[in-house]
Motif scaffolding. Structure first.
Motif, mmCIF file in Angstrom:
data_model
loop_
_atom_site.group_PDB
_atom_site.id
_atom_site.type_symbol
_atom_site.label_atom_id
_atom_site.label_comp_id
_atom_site.label_asym_id
_atom_site.label_seq_id
_atom_site.Cartn_x
_atom_site.Cartn_y
_atom_site.Cartn_z
ATOM 1 N N THR A 1 0.837 -1.192 0.000
ATOM 2 C CA THR A 1 0.000 0.000 0.000
ATOM 3 C C THR A 1 0.879 1.253 0.000
ATOM 4 N N LEU B 1 0.756 3.617 2.108
ATOM 5 C CA LEU B 1 1.244 3.822 3.475
ATOM 6 C C LEU B 1 2.467 2.943 3.761
ATOM 7 N N ARG C 1 6.140 3.741 5.092
ATOM 8 C CA ARG C 1 6.605 3.207 6.382
ATOM 9 C C ARG C 1 7.889 2.395 6.231
ATOM 10 N N THR C 2 8.036 1.735 5.081
ATOM 11 C CA THR C 2 9.258 0.964 4.860
ATOM 12 C C THR C 2 10.490 1.865 4.952
ATOM 13 N N TYR D 1 12.432 2.489 8.206
ATOM 14 C CA TYR D 1 13.061 1.322 8.816
ATOM 15 C C TYR D 1 14.121 1.687 9.846
ATOM 16 N N ALA E 1 13.137 3.468 13.494
ATOM 17 C CA ALA E 1 12.604 2.764 14.652
ATOM 18 C C ALA E 1 13.753 2.130 15.428
ATOM 19 N N GLU F 1 5.839 2.126 16.412
ATOM 20 C CA GLU F 1 4.966 1.983 15.249
ATOM 21 C C GLU F 1 3.952 3.123 15.174
ATOM 22 N N ILE G 1 5.786 6.020 13.810
ATOM 23 C CA ILE G 1 6.032 5.866 12.371
ATOM 24 C C ILE G 1 4.758 6.134 11.584
ATOM 25 N N ALA G 2 3.630 5.585 12.080
ATOM 26 C CA ALA G 2 2.358 5.801 11.384
ATOM 27 C C ALA G 2 2.022 7.290 11.362
ATOM 28 N N ARG G 3 2.246 7.957 12.504
ATOM 29 C CA ARG G 3 1.921 9.384 12.579
ATOM 30 C C ARG G 3 2.743 10.175 11.562
ATOM 31 N N PHE H 1 1.694 9.514 8.003
ATOM 32 C CA PHE H 1 0.479 10.217 7.603
ATOM 33 C C PHE H 1 0.723 11.704 7.418
ATOM 34 N N ARG I 1 8.505 9.071 -0.439
ATOM 35 C CA ARG I 1 9.198 7.959 0.206
ATOM 36 C C ARG I 1 10.674 8.296 0.421
ATOM 37 N N ARG J 1 8.673 -3.482 11.472
ATOM 38 C CA ARG J 1 9.550 -2.897 10.458
ATOM 39 C C ARG J 1 10.321 -3.987 9.722
ATOM 40 N N ARG K 1 8.003 -5.338 7.023
ATOM 41 C CA ARG K 1 7.945 -4.460 5.855
ATOM 42 C C ARG K 1 9.237 -4.552 5.063
ATOM 43 N N MET L 1 16.353 2.657 0.546
ATOM 44 C CA MET L 1 15.460 3.335 1.472
ATOM 45 C C MET L 1 15.960 3.133 2.906
ATOM 46 N N VAL M 1 -2.531 -2.127 16.028
ATOM 47 C CA VAL M 1 -1.699 -0.968 15.716
ATOM 48 C C VAL M 1 -1.720 -0.693 14.223
ATOM 49 N N ARG N 1 -6.359 6.328 8.906
ATOM 50 C CA ARG N 1 -6.501 7.415 9.863
ATOM 51 C C ARG N 1 -7.056 8.628 9.151
#
Lengths: 255, 343
Positions: free
Chosen positions: A93, A95, A99-100, A103, A106, A124, A127-129, A132, A163, B190, B193, B208, B322, B329
């Motif tokens: 996706t 997202l 997120r990848t 890496y 984190a 996590e 990272i999501a925040r 987005f 990205r 992570r 992914r 990346m 999560v 969102r």
């Protein structure tokens, strides 16, 4: 000096793809590399980002020698890039594409991942925040759950840049960002590049064939032909450079 | 975008997910009750236990072959290591009579041994890719088999016997749920992914900032660890193992389950293992023809559904909370921040 490339040389077997390439990039500059197909432009990007190991020469980024480092380490130091042919993670996706790229941001380890510890959850969420936030800056929020392969071409390009910016790089390498765009879209892209450069305080090095974009955007240009630098200077100087006209622009301007 | 619709949809999933622990506890008590009550005969119980073991095998191989997109064909080799390690422990090392008490430890040790060997194999293997990795793991499977055949004190080619029937329905249930839980946790992290991004585009993934070498090793070790767990359970179910149990045909069986159920999907691995195991039994009366029909079905599946039944999709229940929160969102910041973003 942010990036200092000295006498960079690379051979593919017996073929010299890049020969004694030199480049100095100051913080906040926007520099272009142009040249005919096969001149070695993308090879230079691959050398800087560690995909290829240089046969000779050195690359210094922020005072650290990065020649021969693994690509993910170089990325971790603050160099990000896009690709000539878009290389998204096609079946993931939008997202997850972003997120990848977080890496290395984190901090949780493999065991914490296996048992989804509190640290995992906290990281996590963060990272999501941030993902987005990035998506909303690039107006991609509506597509967050979409498989990236299904996005239209223009959005795929934008996602690829988003990205690349996820890991907060200082130096962004753009490999033919305007490929396959019409003049109208190119104008939009120029504004876009200026805008991300300002907002993410970037230094940008770009490869491009589209002369309007290169001439209108770049502060300095390096012209390559057969792996060698044949000219460098401001767009105006390049426009009137005889060797460049012969090697590259000349073909278009012949009556 | 219809945010309200998404929200009610998410709420629905969240509500149904609350059923998951209930189902798990219920399943556990069912696995305790089944052998005591007279609902199903011991043959059916045996098949259910095989399904559980096969689910562990296919889910763990899916990690490498499905999620990461590599092609390992040596899974039975790791299973053998787990089976022999656990068997030697319960038969010769742990005090007789208390073997039942130490059984989980033996199975875990089998997994650890397989994982350790996986670590050793991973380093040279992942200098190669695709076809080459397949050949390296193929050779690995053969090496394991020949080594066991030549170790006299585990019976050599005659095999190893003397294990008690320690693998019971509740144990299979617990180990299967644990394996799936851990594999799922890895996938939605992570590292997961990273594993997916290697399948999609390894160079882009490296650029990346993903440490692809580290991730490949982690995935391979976890995968072989659970193959070892399955091996330990298998040995104490059959109570007899020999090197031929773990030859290339066994690896092929696991591959079929993975690709039948669907690559990159835990739900798929459960389906694949379940359907394949049951079909093999249902078709048993057909004798040798079963080995014609099964492959034929697989060929048809690959033509009409190349990613398998659940390929690249997942049951919503298996996605951790999560991750669900992250999926849709609402965009609080509003639409645009700038007008430079034309298009």
């Amino acid at each position: 000096m942010l990036l200092q490339v000295k006498d960079l040389t690379h051979y593919f077997g017996g073929l010299c793809a890049v020969s004694n390439f030199n480049l100095e990039l100051g913080s906040g500059e926007l520099v272009g590399i142009i040249g005919p197909n096969g001149a070695g432009k993308t090879t230079i990007f691959n050398l800087i980002t560690g995909v290829y190991r240089a046969s000779r020469g050195s690359i210094v980024f922020e005072g650290t020698e990065i020649t021969g480092m693994k690509p993910h380490r170089i990325t971790g130091r603050g160099i990000a890039r896009t690709f000539q042919n878009i290389r998204l993670f096609n079946n993931l996706t939008v997202l997850d594409n972003i997120r990848t790229a977080f890496y290395s941001e984190a901090a949780y380890g493999p065991l914490q991942a296996l048992f989804h510890s509190g640290r995992y959850r906290a990281d996590e969420r963060e990272i999501a925040r941030r993902s987005f936030d990035l998506l909303s800056i690039f107006r991609l929020s509506d597509y967050s759950g979409e498989i990236s392969r299904n996005l239209p071409y223009g959005l795929q390009r934008r996602l690829e840049i988003a990205r690349a910016l996820a890991a907060r790089p200082q130096l962004l390498l753009l490999d033919e960002p305007a490929a396959g765009m019409n003049p109208n879209e190119i104008r939009g892209l120029m504004d876009f590049i200026i805008w991300i450069k300002k907002n993410f305080s970037l230094t940008i090095l770009l490869i491009e064939h589209q002369m309007p974009l290169v001439m209108g955007l770049c502060e300095r240009l390096e012209v390559l032909d057969f792996g060698e630098t044949i000219a460098r200077g401001t767009p105006e100087e390049i426009r009137s450079n005889r060797r460049v006209l012969e090697a590259y622009l000349g073909e278009e301007q012949k009556p | 975008m219809e945010l309200k619709k998404i929200h009610s949809h998410l709420a629905g999933i969240a509500a149904s997910r609350r059923m998951l622990p209930v189902l798990l506890v219920g399943g556990f008590f069912l696995s305790l009750a089944l052998p005591r009550l007279d609902w199903v005969d011991s043959y059916v119980q045996l098949i259910i236990m095989y399904i559980g073991i096969n689910v562990i095998l296919s889910a763990s191989l899916n990690l490498v072959n499905g999620y990461m997109g590599e092609f390992s064909v040596g899974h039975a080799g790791f299973m053998a290591i787990g089976a022999y390690t656990a068997s030697v422990l319960t038969v010769s090392v742990f005090p007789p009579g208390a073997a039942g008490l130490f059984f989980p430890l033996a199975v875990a040790a089998g997994g650890a041994a397989a994982g350790a060997v996986g670590l050793v194999v991973a380093f040279p293997s992942f200098k190669t890719r695709g076809d080459y990795l397949a050949i390296v793991t193929l050779a690995f499977g053969m090496i394991v088999k020949s080594i066991i055949e030549n170790i006299e004190w585990v019976g050599g080619p005659r095999g190893f016997i003397g294990m008690e029937k320690l693998t019971t329905l509740p144990w299979v249930f617990v180990w299967t749920v644990f394996s799936l839980w851990v594999i799922r946790n890895l996938v939605y992290s992570r590292y997961g992914r990273g594993i997916l991004s290697i399948r999609e585009d390894e160079i882009a993934s490296d650029l990346m900032g993903v440490n692809t070498r580290e991730i490949k090793v982690i995935a391979f070790v976890i995968s072989s660890f659970f193959a070892g767990i399955a091996g330990g359970l298998f040995a104490h179910l059959l109570q007899f193992i020999n090197p031929r149990c773990f030859d290339i045909l066994k690896s092929t069986d696991i591959l079929i389950m993975v690709y039948l159920g669907g690559i990159g999907s835990i739900g798929g691995s459960i389906l694949g293992a379940g359907i394949y195991t049951v079909l093999l039994e249902v078709l048993r009366p057909m004798g040798i023809w079963r080995m014609v029909i099964m492959p034929l079905m697989l060929v048809l599946l690959m033509i009409y559904r190349p990613y398998g039944i659940m390929g690249l999709r997942e049951f919503r229940w298996f996605v951790p909370g999560v991750d669900l929160e992250g999926l849709h969102r609402p965009d609080k910041k509003g639409k645009s921040k700038t007008d430079a973003l034309a298009g």
